[in-house]
Design a protein around this motif. Structure first.
Motif, PDB file in Angstrom:
ATOM      1  N   GLY A  40       0.791  -1.223   0.000  1.00 52.53           N
ATOM      2  CA  GLY A  40       0.000   0.000   0.000  1.00 52.53           C
ATOM      3  C   GLY A  40       0.821   1.269   0.000  1.00 52.53           C
ATOM      4  N   GLU A  41       2.087   1.184  -0.424  1.00 50.40           N
ATOM      5  CA  GLU A  41       2.972   2.347  -0.448  1.00 50.40           C
ATOM      6  C   GLU A  41       2.921   3.053  -1.798  1.00 50.40           C
ATOM      7  OE1 GLU A  41       6.751   0.693   0.595  1.00 50.40           O
ATOM      8  OE2 GLU A  41       6.077   0.132   2.590  1.00 50.40           O
ATOM      9  N   GLY A  42       1.790   3.048  -2.426  1.00 52.61           N
ATOM     10  CA  GLY A  42       1.603   3.667  -3.727  1.00 52.61           C
ATOM     11  C   GLY A  42       0.715   2.793  -4.578  1.00 52.61           C
ATOM     12  N   THR A  43       0.336   3.328  -5.740  1.00 48.94           N
ATOM     13  CA  THR A  43      -0.482   2.568  -6.673  1.00 48.94           C
ATOM     14  C   THR A  43       0.259   2.444  -7.984  1.00 48.94           C
ATOM     15  OG1 THR A  43      -1.621   4.562  -7.411  1.00 48.94           O
ATOM     16  CG2 THR A  43      -2.660   3.320  -5.627  1.00 48.94           C
ATOM     17  N   ALA A  44      -0.065   1.427  -8.725  1.00 48.87           N
ATOM     18  CA  ALA A  44       0.577   1.197 -10.021  1.00 48.87           C
ATOM     19  C   ALA A  44       0.255   2.359 -10.963  1.00 48.87           C
ATOM     20  CB  ALA A  44       0.090  -0.120 -10.605  1.00 48.87           C
ATOM     21  N   PRO A  45       1.279   2.947 -11.597  1.00 45.23           N
ATOM     22  CA  PRO A  45       1.050   4.112 -12.449  1.00 45.23           C
ATOM     23  C   PRO A  45       0.466   3.793 -13.821  1.00 45.23           C
ATOM     24  CG  PRO A  45       3.373   3.559 -12.449  1.00 45.23           C
ATOM     25  CD  PRO A  45       2.699   2.642 -11.452  1.00 45.23           C
ATOM     26  N   THR A  46       0.533   2.539 -14.248  1.00 50.34           N
ATOM     27  CA  THR A  46       0.020   2.146 -15.562  1.00 50.34           C
ATOM     28  C   THR A  46      -0.731   0.821 -15.436  1.00 50.34           C
ATOM     29  OG1 THR A  46       1.983   0.857 -16.167  1.00 50.34           O
ATOM     30  CG2 THR A  46       2.008   3.221 -16.736  1.00 50.34           C
ATOM     31  N   ALA A  47      -1.505   0.526 -16.457  1.00 55.59           N
ATOM     32  CA  ALA A  47      -2.222  -0.755 -16.473  1.00 55.59           C
ATOM     33  C   ALA A  47      -1.231  -1.917 -16.504  1.00 55.59           C
ATOM     34  CB  ALA A  47      -3.157  -0.814 -17.681  1.00 55.59           C
ATOM     35  N   GLU A  48      -0.120  -1.758 -17.247  1.00 48.91           N
ATOM     36  CA  GLU A  48       0.865  -2.835 -17.285  1.00 48.91           C
ATOM     37  C   GLU A  48       1.494  -3.081 -15.920  1.00 48.91           C
ATOM     38  OE1 GLU A  48       5.239  -3.974 -19.031  1.00 48.91           O
ATOM     39  OE2 GLU A  48       3.990  -2.693 -20.287  1.00 48.91           O
ATOM     40  N   ARG A  49       1.829  -2.011 -15.207  1.00 50.57           N
ATOM     41  CA  ARG A  49       2.412  -2.209 -13.878  1.00 50.57           C
ATOM     42  C   ARG A  49       1.406  -2.850 -12.928  1.00 50.57           C
ATOM     43  NH1 ARG A  49       7.598  -0.180 -12.445  1.00 50.57           N
ATOM     44  NH2 ARG A  49       7.188  -1.416 -10.612  1.00 50.57           N
TER      45      ARG A  49
END
Length: 141
Positions: A40-49
């Motif tokens: 929970g230390e951030g969210t994926a910046p792209t759909a691939e990530r």
């Protein structure tokens, strides 16, 4: 085994220990790659990530992360893991949209497991600014 075996070499203090790459296939360690999203230390910046982090969550059997990143409209009540499943690799075959500038995207991938592979074209959407998995289809190989 003898302490004097010729095939063993001592590592010097300045040589770093080998840190395995993330299960998603990127060269980063799990902790700095998908692990940070799982914690929970951030969210994926792209759909691939997001796709890569979800694959790693299947490898690690992180049900909480998988459910948090599943679209509320299509999310199941729980994730049933096959105890005999051993994931062995991820190959991204294609992506469409899914960048920080898009609201939807697709990722086509092949996830290998001991004894076979899963080929899927997954759909993703942004919900409240975060990428979530909607669903997938299984293209003919």
């Amino acid at each position: 085994m003898s302490r004097h075996s010729s095939h063993l070499r001592r590592r010097s203090a300045s040589t770093p220990a080998h840190k395995p790459s993330c299960p998603c296939g990127l060269a980063e360690t799990y902790e700095s790659c998908c692990g940070r999203f799982h914690r929970g230390e951030g969210t994926a910046p792209t759909a691939e990530r997001l796709m890569r982090s979800r694959y790693s969550a299947f490898v690690k059997r992180d049900e909480g992360y998988l459910l948090r990143t599943w679209h509320p409209r299509t999310r199941p009540p729980r994730v049933d893991f096959d105890p005999g499943m051993r994931w062995t690799g991820l190959e991204i075959l294609d992506t469409t949209d899914g960048t920080p500038f898009h609201s939807t995207g697709t990722v086509t991938f092949r996830a290998s497991f001991q004894g076979g592979a899963l080929h899927e074209r997954s759909r993703f959407e942004r919900v409240d600014g975060a990428w979530v998995y909607i669903d997938g289809e299984f293209p003919e190989d």
